[in-house]
Design an enzyme around this catalytic site. Structure first.
Site, PDB file in Angstrom:
ATOM      1  N   PRO A  36       5.634  -4.074   7.229  1.00  0.00           N
ATOM      2  CA  PRO A  36       5.868  -4.180   5.786  1.00  0.00           C
ATOM      3  C   PRO A  36       6.299  -2.817   5.251  1.00  0.00           C
ATOM      4  O   PRO A  36       5.799  -1.791   5.683  1.00  0.00           O
ATOM      5  CB  PRO A  36       4.509  -4.584   5.211  1.00  0.00           C
ATOM      6  CG  PRO A  36       3.513  -4.351   6.279  1.00  0.00           C
ATOM      7  CD  PRO A  36       4.239  -4.328   7.580  1.00  0.00           C
ATOM      8  N   GLU A  37       7.250  -2.825   4.383  1.00  0.00           N
ATOM      9  CA  GLU A  37       7.712  -1.568   3.807  1.00  0.00           C
ATOM     10  C   GLU A  37       7.158  -1.402   2.393  1.00  0.00           C
ATOM     11  O   GLU A  37       6.423  -2.251   1.897  1.00  0.00           O
ATOM     12  CB  GLU A  37       9.246  -1.524   3.835  1.00  0.00           C
ATOM     13  CG  GLU A  37       9.778  -1.489   5.266  1.00  0.00           C
ATOM     14  CD  GLU A  37      11.125  -0.799   5.381  1.00  0.00           C
ATOM     15  OE1 GLU A  37      11.489  -0.038   4.458  1.00  0.00           O
ATOM     16  OE2 GLU A  37      11.810  -1.014   6.395  1.00  0.00           O
ATOM     17  N   HIS A 141      -9.121 -14.304  12.757  1.00  0.00           N
ATOM     18  CA  HIS A 141      -8.540 -13.002  12.409  1.00  0.00           C
ATOM     19  C   HIS A 141      -8.920 -12.518  11.013  1.00  0.00           C
ATOM     20  O   HIS A 141      -8.344 -11.578  10.504  1.00  0.00           O
ATOM     21  CB  HIS A 141      -7.027 -13.047  12.586  1.00  0.00           C
ATOM     22  CG  HIS A 141      -6.620 -13.419  13.975  1.00  0.00           C
ATOM     23  ND1 HIS A 141      -6.873 -12.597  15.058  1.00  0.00           N
ATOM     24  CD2 HIS A 141      -6.044 -14.536  14.474  1.00  0.00           C
ATOM     25  CE1 HIS A 141      -6.435 -13.197  16.165  1.00  0.00           C
ATOM     26  NE2 HIS A 141      -5.938 -14.364  15.829  1.00  0.00           N
ATOM     27  N   ARG A 160      -2.938  -8.709  14.536  1.00  0.00           N
ATOM     28  CA  ARG A 160      -2.565  -7.679  15.519  1.00  0.00           C
ATOM     29  C   ARG A 160      -3.412  -6.425  15.375  1.00  0.00           C
ATOM     30  O   ARG A 160      -3.386  -5.560  16.243  1.00  0.00           O
ATOM     31  CB  ARG A 160      -1.079  -7.346  15.381  1.00  0.00           C
ATOM     32  CG  ARG A 160      -0.224  -8.574  15.681  1.00  0.00           C
ATOM     33  CD  ARG A 160       1.224  -8.306  15.459  1.00  0.00           C
ATOM     34  NE  ARG A 160       1.796  -7.500  16.532  1.00  0.00           N
ATOM     35  CZ  ARG A 160       3.079  -7.209  16.612  1.00  0.00           C
ATOM     36  NH1 ARG A 160       3.904  -7.616  15.697  1.00  0.00           N
ATOM     37  NH2 ARG A 160       3.526  -6.477  17.610  1.00  0.00           N
ATOM     38  N   ARG A 203      18.317  21.016   7.375  1.00  0.00           N
ATOM     39  CA  ARG A 203      17.883  20.082   8.419  1.00  0.00           C
ATOM     40  C   ARG A 203      19.076  19.638   9.264  1.00  0.00           C
ATOM     41  O   ARG A 203      20.072  19.164   8.753  1.00  0.00           O
ATOM     42  CB  ARG A 203      17.193  18.851   7.785  1.00  0.00           C
ATOM     43  CG  ARG A 203      16.051  19.196   6.850  1.00  0.00           C
ATOM     44  CD  ARG A 203      14.689  18.991   7.422  1.00  0.00           C
ATOM     45  NE  ARG A 203      14.362  17.679   7.926  1.00  0.00           N
ATOM     46  CZ  ARG A 203      13.579  16.829   7.285  1.00  0.00           C
ATOM     47  NH1 ARG A 203      13.105  17.100   6.082  1.00  0.00           N
ATOM     48  NH2 ARG A 203      13.246  15.682   7.849  1.00  0.00           N
TER      49      ARG A 203
END
Ligand SMILES: [Zn+2]
Length: 324
Positions: A36-37, A141, A160, A203
């Site tokens: 998930p972002e 779970h 997970r 960078r």
């Protein structure tokens, strides 16, 4: 049925009440794929806020000693009886500020999700609640359960177990290992083109890698980096420190826009859900470039074809014609 699943699929009935249909685990994964972002975590925070903010956890239950990491000592005991003052998000972390100056830190990992079940009081037994799904909080779970004082049951499940939770003294939040190194919040006031340029200065890394580095900007993941670079017309392999100021400005704006639009899409997923029979994953909203290998570039007049390449082990989708 009054219950809502927050994280993987999320729904809001038109009258504003949350509800949810249970999904088989495999199906949830099919929808989601990667981590998930930020926008998904923000959607989770917004979904949880009405159930948690200003409310007291009557009893917390932990059904195992660890998630990704060991849970803190006496975790459930320390949460029980505490009031949640406010719910914030920092990058991909949810921070529940508790009374007594402690913060519950939550990371969803890859498959963490919250489900909210509202209970009905049993008139025969005062204080006893019935849930539409009697197994709520006891499935294999379901690892952490928060029974709120108002009878709402909030269940954290994570098949997970890459997610984690921690309890941190508020005063020490800034030195927490997970939070200390994070760059500016992309949707916060401290983020701008100038700030981004400063962070990219000198960078040598490709811009894609520089943006995935959480010290540059906090909370950006693979999908939204691809989208922001596409929108701002910057090649993912361009050396980060050598992008001109106007283009960095454009990139900073694109980062905010793609994240805000995804958060809005999360909101509309909630609204539309009631009208469909199926389940909507948060990431089902369409991306302009991510996952579109071989398709025509969607930028008007470009005529290019979306390519996929691998950078630092992650798929990058881009258009070689209009991203320079
Ligand atoms: Zn193009």
């Amino acid at each position: 049925m009054d219950c809502v699943l927050i994280g993987r699929t999320i729904a809001q009935a038109p009258e504003g009440r949350y509800f949810r249909r249970a999904l088989p685990t495999a199906k949830i994964n099919d929808h989601i794929g990667p981590m998930p972002e930020l926008p998904e975590v923000e959607t989770v925070r917004r979904g949880l806020a009405p159930a948690l903010e200003g409310r007291r956890i009557a009893r917390a239950i932990q059904r195992r000693a660890n998630l990704r990491y060991m849970l803190p000592e006496r975790f459930a005991e320390r949460l029980s009886g505490r009031r949640v003052e406010r719910l914030e998000r920092r990058a991909k972390y949810i921070l529940a500020h508790l009374e007594g100056e402690e913060v519950l830190l939550v990371h969803l990992g890859m498959s963490g999700r919250f489900t909210i079940h509202s209970g009905d009081t049993d008139p025969k037994v005062p204080g006893k609640f019935h849930y539409e799904s009697p197994s709520a909080g006891t499935e294999t779970h379901d690892h952490i359960v928060f029974d709120m004082e108002d009878g709402t049951r909030i269940v954290y499940s994570d098949h997970r177990r890459f997610g984690f939770m921690d309890l941190i003294a508020e005063a020490r939040l800034g030195e927490n290992a997970h939070l200390a190194a994070l760059g500016p919040e992309p949707l916060g006031n401290e983020f701008s083109g100038d700030v981004l340029r400063e962070r990219l200065k000198g960078r040598r890394a490709p811009i894609k890698a520089a943006l995935l580095d959480q010290r540059t900007v906090a909370g950006l993941g693979n999908i939204y980096v691809c989208e922001a670079l596409f929108r701002s017309g910057i090649s993912p392999s361009r050396e980060a420190g050598r992008i001109s100021a106007p283009r960095v400005e454009k990139l900073a704006r694109a980062i905010r826009d793609v994240l805000n639009e995804a958060i809005e899409a999360g909101g509309s997923t909630l609204r539309d859900y009631a009208h469909t029979d199926g389940e909507l994953g948060y990431f089902q909203h369409s991306f302009a470039v991510y996952g579109r290998e071989g398709e025509a570039c969607s930028k008007p007049g470009c005529g290019g074809t979306v390519k996929r390449t691998v950078q630092s082990g992650r798929s990058t989708f881009y258009c070689p014609s209009c991203q320079r």
